[in-house]
Write a protein that holds these residues in place. Structure first.
Motif, short mmCIF file in Angstrom:
data_model
loop_
_atom_site.label_atom_id
_atom_site.label_comp_id
_atom_site.label_asym_id
_atom_site.label_seq_id
_atom_site.Cartn_x
_atom_site.Cartn_y
_atom_site.Cartn_z
N ALA A 191 26.78 -43.59 -9.42
CA ALA A 191 26.59 -42.49 -10.38
C ALA A 191 27.18 -42.85 -11.74
CB ALA A 191 27.24 -41.21 -9.85
N VAL A 221 23.47 -34.90 -5.51
CA VAL A 221 22.41 -35.79 -5.01
C VAL A 221 21.41 -34.93 -4.25
CG1 VAL A 221 23.81 -36.37 -2.98
CG2 VAL A 221 21.86 -37.80 -3.60
N VAL A 255 22.76 -45.42 -2.86
CA VAL A 255 23.29 -45.02 -4.17
C VAL A 255 24.14 -46.15 -4.75
CG1 VAL A 255 24.85 -43.42 -5.34
CG2 VAL A 255 23.19 -42.55 -3.70
N THR A 315 31.99 -38.38 -9.68
CA THR A 315 31.33 -37.99 -8.43
C THR A 315 31.41 -36.48 -8.20
OG1 THR A 315 33.38 -38.44 -7.19
CG2 THR A 315 31.75 -40.21 -7.33
N LEU A 322 19.80 -38.24 -8.48
CA LEU A 322 21.18 -37.94 -8.84
C LEU A 322 21.18 -37.20 -10.18
CD1 LEU A 322 21.77 -40.09 -6.63
CD2 LEU A 322 23.79 -40.71 -7.95
N VAL A 341 15.21 -44.31 -5.97
CA VAL A 341 16.44 -43.71 -6.49
C VAL A 341 16.27 -43.55 -8.00
CG1 VAL A 341 18.94 -43.87 -6.64
CG2 VAL A 341 17.75 -44.95 -4.72
N ILE A 346 15.36 -40.02 -3.84
CA ILE A 346 16.74 -39.60 -4.10
C ILE A 346 16.92 -39.39 -5.59
CG2 ILE A 346 19.17 -40.26 -3.94
CD1 ILE A 346 17.09 -42.10 -1.62
N LEU A 406 27.91 -35.34 -4.57
CA LEU A 406 28.01 -36.75 -4.17
C LEU A 406 29.31 -37.01 -3.42
CD1 LEU A 406 26.78 -39.57 -4.26
CD2 LEU A 406 27.85 -39.91 -6.49
N VAL A 423 21.85 -42.69 -12.32
CA VAL A 423 22.38 -43.84 -11.59
C VAL A 423 22.33 -45.06 -12.52
CG1 VAL A 423 21.77 -43.03 -9.29
CG2 VAL A 423 20.10 -44.31 -10.61
#
Length: 376
Positions: free
Chosen positions: A197, A206, A191, A201, A240, A168, A238, A219, A172
């Motif tokens: 995040a 993502v 997540v 959101t 973000l 990830v 992943i 998200l 984040v």
């Protein structure tokens, strides 16, 4: 007579779309040929009315979930693998046993499955662990200790399943490599484990990369549409990203501009209000259009007559049309939600084109009047 000649020429130019403009007229977008033959215009016109507004409102965008349907093994394996960390507890019936302490407790041995797939247990030697379940490894260790330890009892605890991980990164709280537990771990779970995040959101997207497959969604859509909250597979990546949403406004509105979303949801009515509403001197209230790439499944639902021409699970160009001259159009605009990168366009009224025409020929008429006056 010459005045009428000038007027005729200018009118002909007007009819040939020679006048400047900031976009197509309503009749150009919704002509019968284009609406009936999608292949001609490569887009589909959808009139927003009471018969389809509820379908549009209730539609669940699941393109993200469809990207990963049937791809991946659906979670972490229950079998042990290289890199997994374990704790092996061994009890014996006698206080004088190999693993007994003076209080009669158990000996706890930390172990890591090495690159060969084995662990080492004193007096039992190297034991194959990779490919076994926790229970299978427990039985194997206990069997190896029979005849060496006094009635041994073994407990194996899995500490971290480092053989199954996902990465990830991005916006984040705690980017990194995360082990996947034996139970199924969903995208939103991971997540949250990574600190969530950093931004709102509704301004965060993502991206999930799995092998050759990749999909991106907002998200918040993982919460609003649970089907998009897919099960994570080992080696998933992943990302973000902070990506604020915007829409563009063009045509006969009071302000042509790029507009950021200030709240989680923005309706078409709010979007029009943000740019000052329709220009009273130019706008054709029957020609309010919204351009976007729409999920084909929704287009097939609201335009069944063109369903055979549109492939399922794809993105197709769609043009929504709203008639704001009809009072019901204001209620429909309240229920139609904007999306990121939407293009809002309001066409000019035909009389606005005539006004341009008058501005162009006014100098010609004035010059002709002066010449006529001097000649006379």
């Amino acid at each position: 007579m010459r005045v009428f000649t000038v007027l005729a020429v200018a009118a002909a130019l007007t009819g040939c779309a020679a006048l400047p403009g900031d976009g197509p007229a309503a009749i150009n977008i919704t002509s019968q040929d284009i609406e009936s033959e999608q292949s001609v215009a490569d887009y589909t016109v959808i009139k927003i009315d009471s018969s389809n507004i509820e379908t549009i409102k209730r539609y669940r965008p699941l393109a993200f979930a469809n990207q990963f349907r049937g791809v991946g093994n659906g979670g972490s394996s229950t079998l042990l693998g290289v890199g997994d960390t374990l704790s092996v507890g061994i009890w014996e019936a006698s206080p004088d046993g190999l693993f007994s302490d003076k209080d009669g407790g158990a000996s706890t041995i930390p172990a890591v499955i090495d690159e060969s797939g084995s662990i080492f247990i004193p007096y039992a030697g190297r034991i194959r662990a990779a490919g076994l379940s926790v229970e299978g490894l427990r039985q194997s260790i206990q069997q190896k200790l029979v005849g060496k330890a006094v009635e041994p009892q073994v407990l194996v605890t899995l500490n971290q399943k480092l053989s199954s991980t996902a990465v990830v990164v991005g916006d984040v709280g705690k980017p990194g490599v995360y082990p996947l537990p034996v139970r199924n771990t969903r995208l939103l779970d991971l997540v949250a484990t990574a600190g969530g995040a950093r931004q709102a959101t509704f301004e965060t997207v993502v991206t999930l990369k799995r092998g050759n497959r990749s999909g991106t969604t907002r998200l918040e859509h993982l919460i609003d549409y649970p089907e998009n909250n897919v099960v994570i597979s080992p080696n998933d990546n992943i990302l973000l990203s902070h990506r604020p949403r915007t829409f563009s406004a063009f045509g006969a509105v009071k302000a042509n501009q790029l507009v950021p979303f200030r709240t989680k949801s923005v309706t078409l009515a709010e979007a029009l209000a943000t740019v000052g509403g329709l220009n009273d001197n130019k706008a054709d209230a029957t020609g309010v259009f919204l351009f976007r790439f729409e999920d084909s499944d929704l287009v097939r639902s609201v335009r069944p007559e063109v369903a055979s021409k549109i492939a399922a699970h794809t993105q197709v160009p769609a043009v929504y049309r709203l008639n704001m001259r009809d009072p019901s159009g204001f209620f429909l605009a309240r229920h139609f939600e904007m999306r990121d990168k939407d293009i809002l366009f309001v066409s000019n009224h035909p009389t606005a084109e005539f006004g341009k025409f008058l501005q162009i020929i006014a100098p010609l008429i004035s010059n002709y009047a002066v010449v006529s006056s001097v000649t006379d």
